[in-house]
Design a protein around this motif. Structure first.
Motif, PDB file in Angstrom:
ATOM      1  N   THR A  32       0.859  -1.186   0.000  1.00 41.01           N
ATOM      2  CA  THR A  32       0.000   0.000   0.000  1.00 41.01           C
ATOM      3  C   THR A  32       0.893   1.233   0.000  1.00 41.01           C
ATOM      4  OG1 THR A  32      -1.717  -1.179   1.230  1.00 41.01           O
ATOM      5  CG2 THR A  32      -1.832   1.213   1.259  1.00 41.01           C
ATOM      6  N   MET A  36      -0.545   6.815   2.201  1.00 42.90           N
ATOM      7  CA  MET A  36      -1.875   6.511   2.728  1.00 42.90           C
ATOM      8  C   MET A  36      -1.839   6.189   4.220  1.00 42.90           C
ATOM      9  SD  MET A  36      -3.760   4.541  -0.370  1.00 42.90           S
ATOM     10  CE  MET A  36      -5.289   4.569   0.540  1.00 42.90           C
ATOM     11  N   VAL A  59      -6.682   4.639   7.516  1.00 42.60           N
ATOM     12  CA  VAL A  59      -6.069   4.951   6.232  1.00 42.60           C
ATOM     13  C   VAL A  59      -6.267   6.442   5.980  1.00 42.60           C
ATOM     14  CG1 VAL A  59      -8.143   4.385   4.891  1.00 42.60           C
ATOM     15  CG2 VAL A  59      -5.900   4.150   3.837  1.00 42.60           C
ATOM     16  N   PRO A  61      -6.624   8.374   2.805  1.00 46.79           N
ATOM     17  CA  PRO A  61      -6.706   8.370   1.342  1.00 46.79           C
ATOM     18  C   PRO A  61      -6.665   9.748   0.691  1.00 46.79           C
ATOM     19  CG  PRO A  61      -8.863   7.962   2.269  1.00 46.79           C
ATOM     20  CD  PRO A  61      -7.892   8.022   3.413  1.00 46.79           C
ATOM     21  N   LYS A 134      -6.896   7.691  -8.068  1.00 45.12           N
ATOM     22  CA  LYS A 134      -6.326   7.213  -6.802  1.00 45.12           C
ATOM     23  C   LYS A 134      -6.376   5.684  -6.736  1.00 45.12           C
ATOM     24  CE  LYS A 134      -4.696   8.033  -2.664  1.00 45.12           C
ATOM     25  NZ  LYS A 134      -3.410   8.682  -2.462  1.00 45.12           N
ATOM     26  N   ILE A 138      -3.068   3.243  -6.573  1.00 45.23           N
ATOM     27  CA  ILE A 138      -2.859   2.276  -5.491  1.00 45.23           C
ATOM     28  C   ILE A 138      -2.470   0.919  -6.072  1.00 45.23           C
ATOM     29  CG2 ILE A 138      -4.060   0.931  -3.707  1.00 45.23           C
ATOM     30  CD1 ILE A 138      -5.659   3.559  -3.120  1.00 45.23           C
TER      31      ILE A 138
END
Length: 155
Positions: A32, A36, A59, A61, A134, A138
Motif C-alpha cells: 500500500t 496513505m 487509512v 486516502p 487514486k 494504489i
C-alpha cells in the motif's frame, strides 16, 4: 453509480506462495502506498483469512485525513480466491476479490474491485476528478511493490 476496477499481475511464485502472502492481512501494508499511512488496528497474530474475519484499519486516502476502515472477509476458497467487503469506511460499497490462478510460469494474481462512493452525484464527480486515479495509482504501486518483493523467485 457502481464502478469496477480489474487488474492482473503475473508473479514468478507458486499459488501456495501467493496465498500465503495475500491471505495474511499483515502484508497489506507492504503493498500500500506509504502516503496513505495504512495501519492495521486488529491483532492478527499471523492469522490467515477466514470467512467472517473482521479487520480494522486507519487509512489516509485524501489530504492526510485519517479515516477508520473495517473490512469483513466474506468468501474464502483456499488457495484460489478470497473476497472482502467494507463494513465501515469512506465508500458506500467496496468489495474486493483477490484471485490466484496457477500458470506454467508463475501465478496470475487478479484483483476485482467493485465500489460506489457516497453522496450521489457529488460522489460521481469526485470519482471522475480524483478517486478513479487514486484507485489506479494504489494498484500500480501494488504491482511495483510486488515486483520488488518477488523479483525472480523460483516456483
Amino acid at each position: 453509480m457502481i464502478y469496477q476496477y480489474n487488474t492482473e499481475h503475473l508473479l514468478p511464485i507458486s499459488i501456495e506462495q501467493a496465498w500465503d502472502f495475500f491471505s495474511s492481512a499483515k502484508n497489506l501494508s507492504k503493498i500500500t502506498p506509504p502516503e496513505m499511512s495504512f495501519k492495521i488496528l486488529t491483532d492478527l497474530s499471523d492469522q490467515e483469512v477466514y470467512e467472517g474475519m473482521l479487520i480494522d484499519y486507519t487509512v489516509r486516502p485524501v489530504l492526510g485525513i485519517p479515516l477508520p476502515w473495517q473490512t469483513e472477509i466474506f468468501k474464502v476458497n483456499k488457495p484460489y480466491f478470497f473476497s472482502d467487503r467494507q463494513l465501515k469506511g469512506p465508500y458506500k460499497i467496496w468489495e474486493h476479490t483477490h484471485s490466484f490462478v496457477q500458470m506454467e510460469n508463475g501465478v496470475l494474481v487478479k484483483d476485482e474491485v467493485k465500489y460506489e462512493l457516497p453522496l450521489g452525484v457529488l460522489g460521481d464527480i469526485a470519482h471522475s476528478v480524483f478517486v478513479k486515479k487514486k484507485v489506479e495509482s494504489i494498484f500500480k504501486f501494488r504491482e511495483l511493490a510486488l515486483n520488488r518483493l518477488f523479483p525472480l523467485a523460483g516456483i
